[in-house]
Design a protein around this motif. Structure first.
Motif, PDB file in Angstrom:
ATOM      1  N   ASN A 141       0.074  -7.219  18.507  1.00 36.57           N
ATOM      2  CA  ASN A 141       0.540  -8.596  18.490  1.00 36.57           C
ATOM      3  C   ASN A 141       0.898  -8.996  17.056  1.00 36.57           C
ATOM      4  O   ASN A 141       0.097  -8.821  16.138  1.00 36.57           O
ATOM      5  CB  ASN A 141      -0.566  -9.505  19.045  1.00 36.57           C
ATOM      6  CG  ASN A 141      -0.060 -10.885  19.385  1.00 36.57           C
ATOM      7  OD1 ASN A 141       0.680 -11.498  18.620  1.00 36.57           O
ATOM      8  ND2 ASN A 141      -0.458 -11.395  20.536  1.00 36.57           N
ATOM      9  N   LEU A 142       2.109  -9.552  16.879  1.00 39.20           N
ATOM     10  CA  LEU A 142       2.518  -9.985  15.545  1.00 39.20           C
ATOM     11  C   LEU A 142       1.778 -11.221  15.065  1.00 39.20           C
ATOM     12  O   LEU A 142       1.632 -11.430  13.859  1.00 39.20           O
ATOM     13  CB  LEU A 142       4.030 -10.276  15.540  1.00 39.20           C
ATOM     14  CG  LEU A 142       4.981  -9.180  15.061  1.00 39.20           C
ATOM     15  CD1 LEU A 142       6.417  -9.672  15.158  1.00 39.20           C
ATOM     16  CD2 LEU A 142       4.665  -8.750  13.646  1.00 39.20           C
ATOM     17  N   THR A 143       1.301 -12.024  15.982  1.00 39.19           N
ATOM     18  CA  THR A 143       0.674 -13.290  15.605  1.00 39.19           C
ATOM     19  C   THR A 143      -0.677 -13.084  14.935  1.00 39.19           C
ATOM     20  O   THR A 143      -0.959 -13.650  13.871  1.00 39.19           O
ATOM     21  CB  THR A 143       0.509 -14.201  16.833  1.00 39.19           C
ATOM     22  OG1 THR A 143       1.775 -14.390  17.451  1.00 39.19           O
ATOM     23  CG2 THR A 143      -0.086 -15.535  16.426  1.00 39.19           C
ATOM     24  N   ASP A 144      -1.524 -12.260  15.545  1.00 35.98           N
ATOM     25  CA  ASP A 144      -2.884 -12.108  15.024  1.00 35.98           C
ATOM     26  C   ASP A 144      -3.284 -10.658  14.768  1.00 35.98           C
ATOM     27  O   ASP A 144      -4.421 -10.387  14.393  1.00 35.98           O
ATOM     28  CB  ASP A 144      -3.894 -12.745  15.984  1.00 35.98           C
ATOM     29  CG  ASP A 144      -3.804 -12.176  17.400  1.00 35.98           C
ATOM     30  OD1 ASP A 144      -3.098 -11.162  17.602  1.00 35.98           O
ATOM     31  OD2 ASP A 144      -4.436 -12.752  18.310  1.00 35.98           O
ATOM     32  N   GLY A 145      -2.383  -9.716  14.980  1.00 32.45           N
ATOM     33  CA  GLY A 145      -2.701  -8.314  14.727  1.00 32.45           C
ATOM     34  C   GLY A 145      -3.545  -7.657  15.798  1.00 32.45           C
ATOM     35  O   GLY A 145      -3.954  -6.501  15.628  1.00 32.45           O
ATOM     36  N   ALA A 146      -3.787  -8.351  16.913  1.00 29.43           N
ATOM     37  CA  ALA A 146      -4.606  -7.774  17.974  1.00 29.43           C
ATOM     38  C   ALA A 146      -3.861  -6.641  18.674  1.00 29.43           C
ATOM     39  O   ALA A 146      -2.644  -6.685  18.850  1.00 29.43           O
ATOM     40  CB  ALA A 146      -4.988  -8.847  18.993  1.00 29.43           C
ATOM     41  N   THR A 147      -4.614  -5.622  19.074  1.00 25.46           N
ATOM     42  CA  THR A 147      -4.027  -4.503  19.809  1.00 25.46           C
ATOM     43  C   THR A 147      -3.914  -4.873  21.282  1.00 25.46           C
ATOM     44  O   THR A 147      -4.918  -5.141  21.945  1.00 25.46           O
ATOM     45  CB  THR A 147      -4.877  -3.238  19.652  1.00 25.46           C
ATOM     46  OG1 THR A 147      -4.927  -2.875  18.263  1.00 25.46           O
ATOM     47  CG2 THR A 147      -4.291  -2.082  20.448  1.00 25.46           C
ATOM     48  N   PRO A 152       0.832  -1.211   0.000  1.00 25.47           N
ATOM     49  CA  PRO A 152       0.000   0.000   0.000  1.00 25.47           C
ATOM     50  C   PRO A 152       0.860   1.252   0.000  1.00 25.47           C
ATOM     51  O   PRO A 152       2.054   1.211   0.339  1.00 25.47           O
ATOM     52  CB  PRO A 152      -0.817  -0.138   1.288  1.00 25.47           C
ATOM     53  CG  PRO A 152      -0.836  -1.598   1.581  1.00 25.47           C
ATOM     54  CD  PRO A 152       0.486  -2.123   1.098  1.00 25.47           C
ATOM     55  N   SER A 153       0.286   2.364  -0.347  1.00 24.87           N
ATOM     56  CA  SER A 153       1.031   3.603  -0.518  1.00 24.87           C
ATOM     57  C   SER A 153       1.668   4.084   0.788  1.00 24.87           C
ATOM     58  O   SER A 153       1.071   3.992   1.854  1.00 24.87           O
ATOM     59  CB  SER A 153       0.103   4.692  -1.056  1.00 24.87           C
ATOM     60  OG  SER A 153       0.790   5.909  -1.218  1.00 24.87           O
ATOM     61  N   GLY A 154       2.874   4.609   0.665  1.00 20.96           N
ATOM     62  CA  GLY A 154       3.543   5.249   1.788  1.00 20.96           C
ATOM     63  C   GLY A 154       4.119   4.331   2.835  1.00 20.96           C
ATOM     64  O   GLY A 154       4.035   4.635   4.031  1.00 20.96           O
ATOM     65  N   VAL A 198       0.570  -3.242   8.275  1.00 21.10           N
ATOM     66  CA  VAL A 198       0.405  -4.386   7.388  1.00 21.10           C
ATOM     67  C   VAL A 198       1.304  -5.518   7.886  1.00 21.10           C
ATOM     68  O   VAL A 198       2.514  -5.324   8.061  1.00 21.10           O
ATOM     69  CB  VAL A 198       0.771  -4.015   5.937  1.00 21.10           C
ATOM     70  CG1 VAL A 198       0.596  -5.220   5.016  1.00 21.10           C
ATOM     71  CG2 VAL A 198      -0.087  -2.853   5.452  1.00 21.10           C
ATOM     72  N   LEU A 199       0.702  -6.681   8.135  1.00 16.34           N
ATOM     73  CA  LEU A 199       1.470  -7.863   8.520  1.00 16.34           C
ATOM     74  C   LEU A 199       1.780  -8.674   7.267  1.00 16.34           C
ATOM     75  O   LEU A 199       0.880  -9.013   6.494  1.00 16.34           O
ATOM     76  CB  LEU A 199       0.689  -8.711   9.522  1.00 16.34           C
ATOM     77  CG  LEU A 199       0.324  -8.020  10.848  1.00 16.34           C
ATOM     78  CD1 LEU A 199      -0.336  -9.017  11.795  1.00 16.34           C
ATOM     79  CD2 LEU A 199       1.543  -7.378  11.504  1.00 16.34           C
ATOM     80  N   VAL A 200       3.068  -8.962   7.076  1.00 20.63           N
ATOM     81  CA  VAL A 200       3.545  -9.579   5.841  1.00 20.63           C
ATOM     82  C   VAL A 200       4.413 -10.782   6.171  1.00 20.63           C
ATOM     83  O   VAL A 200       5.220 -10.740   7.116  1.00 20.63           O
ATOM     84  CB  VAL A 200       4.371  -8.546   5.024  1.00 20.63           C
ATOM     85  CG1 VAL A 200       4.975  -9.187   3.781  1.00 20.63           C
ATOM     86  CG2 VAL A 200       3.513  -7.355   4.644  1.00 20.63           C
ATOM     87  N   THR A 239      -4.123  -6.584   7.167  1.00 15.46           N
ATOM     88  CA  THR A 239      -3.993  -5.128   7.199  1.00 15.46           C
ATOM     89  C   THR A 239      -4.831  -4.602   8.355  1.00 15.46           C
ATOM     90  O   THR A 239      -6.030  -4.859   8.424  1.00 15.46           O
ATOM     91  CB  THR A 239      -4.449  -4.488   5.883  1.00 15.46           C
ATOM     92  OG1 THR A 239      -3.615  -4.968   4.814  1.00 15.46           O
ATOM     93  CG2 THR A 239      -4.340  -2.972   5.948  1.00 15.46           C
ATOM     94  N   ILE A 240      -4.182  -3.885   9.262  1.00 12.27           N
ATOM     95  CA  ILE A 240      -4.833  -3.409  10.475  1.00 12.27           C
ATOM     96  C   ILE A 240      -4.993  -1.895  10.365  1.00 12.27           C
ATOM     97  O   ILE A 240      -4.001  -1.158  10.439  1.00 12.27           O
ATOM     98  CB  ILE A 240      -3.996  -3.762  11.715  1.00 12.27           C
ATOM     99  CG1 ILE A 240      -3.670  -5.266  11.728  1.00 12.27           C
ATOM    100  CG2 ILE A 240      -4.698  -3.345  12.998  1.00 12.27           C
ATOM    101  CD1 ILE A 240      -2.471  -5.615  12.565  1.00 12.27           C
TER     102      ILE A 240
END
Length: 345
Positions: A127-133, A57-59, A82-84, A94-95
């Motif tokens: 969290n890197l695993t599931d993107g949870a805050t 995504p941009s930027g 964005v988790l990649v 994408t969070i």
């Protein structure tokens, strides 16, 4: 080649300008504006980038990679994390974010990711695993630029537009020190210390996370931007306006160990402790320096690789040693350089 305390690379500088989306610098006490150090505004690459390139995504800006092999990348338009998959470049999640971030760091080997949002004045842990805050802390200064977690568990946030630093524990602000760098930028963690670079000048301020006090200060280089912790009590600082990377010992006094010549507006820094390699993006020339730091006082330039356009950030996959570079040019991109492509000197 081994060259004692300095190594030199001759490279052509395309052209230099500040980042368009950065606000003007704060005035000094004499009310004279002092422009902050910025990456070069890079043109299109003259040669194809090394390795593989995938779209983003941009930027895209900051990037970190955990021991699980998941990468987190801050993108700015629209603001998101964005988790990649760091091996393939495939976007897993994408969070959406309340505000845009420029720097990311890891609170532990596999996270959580520290996300200082410059446009919402918050610090999030993701969290890197599931993107949870995990947590969101409001009121961490004006335009928080970077953040690190010191060995005692204190998070130190650089308060770019307010000056000084903010201390966070357990999801809340516990202290702040407005005195210090007028426009703090990158911060390196060295044990319980956080070493902060001032993007308006050549100052480094060192804070003790356990006591929440400033414990040292030094003038180094010309004008600094990024900072990163190394092994053995050392930190590296990108002297962007001085075309160099400075290796300093933090104990907590700041002592010069080596200077690495990096013509081309050095900016992004990443260190691979397993292999003793420092990676430096040269934003004016769309290049990546690869430096052997196995003997920190005598760094060796192993070589230079072509990158994607506007290589503002870089990270190392701890599982494989692959190097990932974000391209912040008109089209967001992610470059994956496998270990076999890295120069051996």
């Amino acid at each position: 080649m081994r060259v004692g305390k300095a190594i030199s690379l001759m490279a052509a500088v395309l052209f230099v300008a500040g980042c368009a989306d950065d606000p003007p610098a704060q005035p000094t006490s004499s009310s004279t504006p002092v422009p902050p150090a910025e990456p070069a505004r890079a043109g299109a690459p003259a040669v194809p980038p090394a390795g593989r390139v995938t779209p983003l995504p941009s930027g895209p800006e900051g990037i970190v990679i955990g021991t699980s092999g998941m990468a987190a990348i801050a993108v700015r338009d629209p603001a998101a994390i964005v988790l990649v998959d760091a091996s393939t470049g495939v976007v897993r999640q994408t969070i959406p974010a309340a505000g845009a971030a420029r720097h990311l760091s890891l609170a532990g080997p596999d996270g959580p990711v520290l996300v200082p949002s410059e446009t919402s004045d918050t610090l999030s842990e993701i969290n890197l695993t599931d993107g949870a805050t995990v947590s969101t802390t409001p009121g961490v200064g004006r335009q928080p630029h970077d953040a690190v977690r010191t060995a005692d568990g204190t998070i130190v946030v650089t308060n770019e537009r307010g000056g000084g630093v903010i201390f966070v524990r357990d999801g809340r602000v516990v202290a702040s020190l407005p005195a210090g760098p007028p426009q703090p930028g990158g911060v390196a963690v060295v044990g319980r210390y956080a070493a902060v670079a001032d993007v308006q000048g050549n100052g480094v301020w060192v804070y003790d996370g356990s006591t929440r006090r400033q414990v040292a200060r030094a003038q180094i280089g010309t004008k600094l931007t990024h900072a990163i912790g190394l092994s053995g009590g050392l930190a590296a600082f990108a002297d962007t306006d001085g075309d160099a990377v400075l290796i300093e010992r933090i104990d907590p006094q700041v002592t010069e160990v080596a200077r690495i010549e990096s013509p081309g507006k050095p900016y992004g820094l990443a260190f691979d402790p397993q292999r003793g390699l420092l990676h430096v993006t040269l934003t004016a020339t769309n290049q990546l320096q690869v430096i052997d730091l196995s003997e920190a006082a005598s760094p060796r330039l192993l070589g230079v690789l072509p990158t994607v356009q506007q290589p503002n950030s870089v990270a190392v996959n701890p599982r494989s040693g692959a190097v990932l570079v974000t391209g912040s040019g008109p089209r967001g991109s992610l470059q994956i350089i496998s270990p076999d492509l890295l120069p051996k000197g």
